[in-house]
Enzyme design. Structure first.
Site, PDB file in Angstrom:
ATOM      1  N   LEU A 277       0.432  -0.796   0.000  1.00  0.00           N
ATOM      2  CA  LEU A 277       0.180   0.466  -0.187  1.00  0.00           C
ATOM      3  C   LEU A 277       1.119   1.190   0.365  1.00  0.00           C
ATOM      4  CD1 LEU A 277      -2.758  -1.027   2.686  1.00  0.00           C
ATOM      5  CD2 LEU A 277      -2.855  -1.062   0.400  1.00  0.00           C
ATOM      6  N   GLY A 280       7.460   3.990   2.828  1.00  0.00           N
ATOM      7  CA  GLY A 280       7.985   5.048   3.210  1.00  0.00           C
ATOM      8  C   GLY A 280       9.968   4.948   2.727  1.00  0.00           C
ATOM      9  N   GLN A 281      10.552   5.619   4.367  1.00  0.00           N
ATOM     10  CA  GLN A 281      11.840   6.273   4.496  1.00  0.00           C
ATOM     11  C   GLN A 281      11.831   4.667   5.305  1.00  0.00           C
ATOM     12  OE1 GLN A 281      11.401   9.564   6.787  1.00  0.00           O
ATOM     13  NE2 GLN A 281      12.508  11.060   5.064  1.00  0.00           N
ATOM     14  N   ASP A 390       4.898  12.376  16.311  1.00  0.00           N
ATOM     15  CA  ASP A 390       5.130  12.664  14.224  1.00  0.00           C
ATOM     16  C   ASP A 390       3.452  12.752  13.662  1.00  0.00           C
ATOM     17  OD1 ASP A 390       6.025  12.938  11.677  1.00  0.00           O
ATOM     18  OD2 ASP A 390       6.689  10.968  12.248  1.00  0.00           O
TER      19      ASP A 390
END
Length: 537
Positions: A277, A280-281, A390
């Site tokens: 899906l 990311g990092q 975050d």
């Protein structure tokens, strides 16, 4: 009326619920979103006797319905010396492991053991089978909790969300516990007129000293069922008669199964990764299944992202956080590569939803409602003395009917990547981070409030990167000098003013999430009652 400062900073001052009485179409309210009812935690060995209307309260616990509702508390006793309280299934359920029991809506059960809290050992009177069932899928036979129209501890705003979704017709209704009056209920009805279009009216259902119920004293009823029957036949002063109960979505389970309730480190081979899906990092997000039968989301972390020991310690806390606006953590694989198993959200991240998905066409009322949902989840985190660290649209997930839930709470603290831990490194989300957190590492719930203000800009700009045209270093320098983002195009000044409140230099001057939730849930009533949709918002 619209300015943020004019409102009391603490939402606790806004406590009277907006409800309509038949005789008086006035009255105003605000009540904060209660922690939802979906996860009854009992910890009692005896099941209250719901069929004994006059039983004394022996445990001080009401499993269903809350204080003074029709969940008749008392220890489980045999009726006539033989029978037991029977429970009825409110939904279909497919067994997920060999220990739990499949059943269909309407099936009746005898409860054998309720000490597991979220999972009860039960015998089906239909099939004779014995096994564990999720306790929030059943209710006592003939109780109000077994009625399709009873929604328990549902907040006013969530009632409106449910009634106004899925193309419900006029006259769709539900009954819920009153947020403000102990022992009372609220009747919420979807109505329509040419001026307002689809909207929801709320009526306070009061309780008589002798146990009866009424909306207006002219019509009193022994039970809520009788009240519903009466107003289903005639409006009798309501906005319209009651036509059909609101659709009740399946409640979320607290665990994958009874087996993973306490032992929620699961074997990697029990998970099947089906569709990627996102990337990311620090890893990837997959749609997958557990045990071949339960749809889940799986976050896979790149080796070295965080210490497995630290992660497991934090996950113990994350597992205990339960709220409708938080993505539920189900299980983990703690050996590297770490897998984090959570509930699956069908529409993906809020950022992608706004930029490339269905969110591109949303108008301000939907966007403000999504912000209110995030504020509700963060208000719970605030009450639990936890910190997200975050908060941004990439870490909010979207489900059906524009439901928003907060993900990845608490994980940022554990990341060991140097490009992140330097705080000014390339991987650190400077543009969302409060200056005291970015410069000095002072992360608090008030630095989360700053981030929420940035998230508001993402919502009204449909996912635009904050501080357009500025790099991370410039943002840090300019914000320290007092620069704040200007009002985005087409954004009402009252909403920009709320953002500026979130970006106060002194963290203690920033509002609470409880206040932010109150402000946003009441935004189009108290602050922008004259709102008219434009081309963009």
């Amino acid at each position: 009326m619209g300015c943020v400062q004019c409102k009391d900073k603490e939402a606790t001052k806004l406590t009277d619920e907006r409800e309509t009485s038949v005789s008086q179409h006035a009255g105003y309210r605000y009540g904060s979103d209660p922690t939802p009812q979906h996860y009854p935690s009992f910890g009692v060995t005896a099941i209250p006797n719901y069929n004994n209307f006059h039983a004394p309260v022996s445990q001080g616990v009401t499993v269903f319905g809350g204080v003074n509702s029709s969940s008749h508390s008392g220890t489980l006793r045999s009726r006539g010396g033989t029978g037991v309280t029977l429970f009825v299934a409110l939904y279909d359920y497919e067994a997920r492991s060999e220990d739990d029991l499949s059943f269909r809506k309407g099936e009746k059960f005898q409860i054998l053991n309720s000490t597991e809290g979220d999972w009860w050992e039960a015998r089906s009177l239909t099939t004779g089978g014995t096994g564990y069932i999720p306790s929030n899928y059943v209710a006592p036979v003939d109780s109000i909790q077994a009625e399709d129209w009873y929604f328990g501890k549902l907040g006013r705003k969530d009632a409106e969300r449910q009634l106004l979704s899925n193309g419900n017709p006029r006259g769709t209704f539900l009954i819920r516990e009153s947020e403000t009056t102990k022992g009372a209920y609220s009747l919420s009805i979807q109505d329509w007129d040419e001026t307002k279009g689809d909207h929801v009216k709320h009526y306070k259902i009061r309780k008589l000293d002798n146990g009866g119920y009424y909306i207006t004293t002219r019509a009193q009823f022994e039970t809520l069922q009788q009240l519903v029957h009466h107003y289903s036949a005639r409006a009798a002063g309501l906005c319209c008669r009651l036509i059909v109960p609101c659709h009740k979505g399946m409640p979320r389970l607290a665990d994958l199964s009874v087996k993973t309730k306490d032992v929620w480190e699961i074997p990697r081979e029990s998970l099947q990764l089906i569709k990627r899906l996102g990337n990311g990092q620090f890893g990837e997000v997959w749609m997958g299944t557990w045990n071949g039968n339960t749809k889940v989301a799986v976050k896979t972390l790149k080796p070295g992202t965080m210490s497995p020991e630290s992660f497991l310690e934090e996950a113990q806390i994350m597992k205990k956080l339960r709220h409708d606006k938080l993505v539920q953590l189900y299980a983990v694989v703690s050996e590297e590569p770490i897998y984090i198993v959570t509930e699956y959200m069908s529409k993906g991240s809020l950022l992608d939803f706004l930029k490339d998905g269905e969110g591109r066409g949303l108008k301000l009322p939907n966007l403000v409602d999504m912000a209110a949902q995030v504020a509700a989840g963060m208000a719970y985190i605030e009450r639990m003395n936890y910190i997200h660290r975050d908060l941004r649209s990439a870490n909010i997930l979207v489900g059906d009917s524009l439901v928003c839930k907060i993900a990845d709470f608490g994980l940022a603290r554990l990341i060991e990547d140097n490009e992140y831990t330097a705080r000014q490194g390339a991987k650190f989300p400077i543009k969302w981070t409060a200056p005291e957190a970015a410069l000095y590492g002072r992360f608090t719930i008030k630095s989360d409030v700053w981030s929420f203000g940035i998230l508001l800009t993402e919502l009204v700009t449909k996912g635009r990167v904050p501080y357009p045209g500025m790099n991370n270093r410039e943002v840090l320098e300019q914000v320290e000098r007092g620069y704040r983002m200007p009002c985005p195009q087409d954004c009402p000044s009252s909403l920009h003013e709320l953002m500026l409140q979130c970006w106060k230099r002194d963290p203690e001057e920033r509002p609470t999430f409880e206040y932010l939730q109150a402000f946003l849930e009441d935004y189009f009533t108290a602050t922008e009652p004259q709102y008219q949709p434009g081309d963009n918002l």
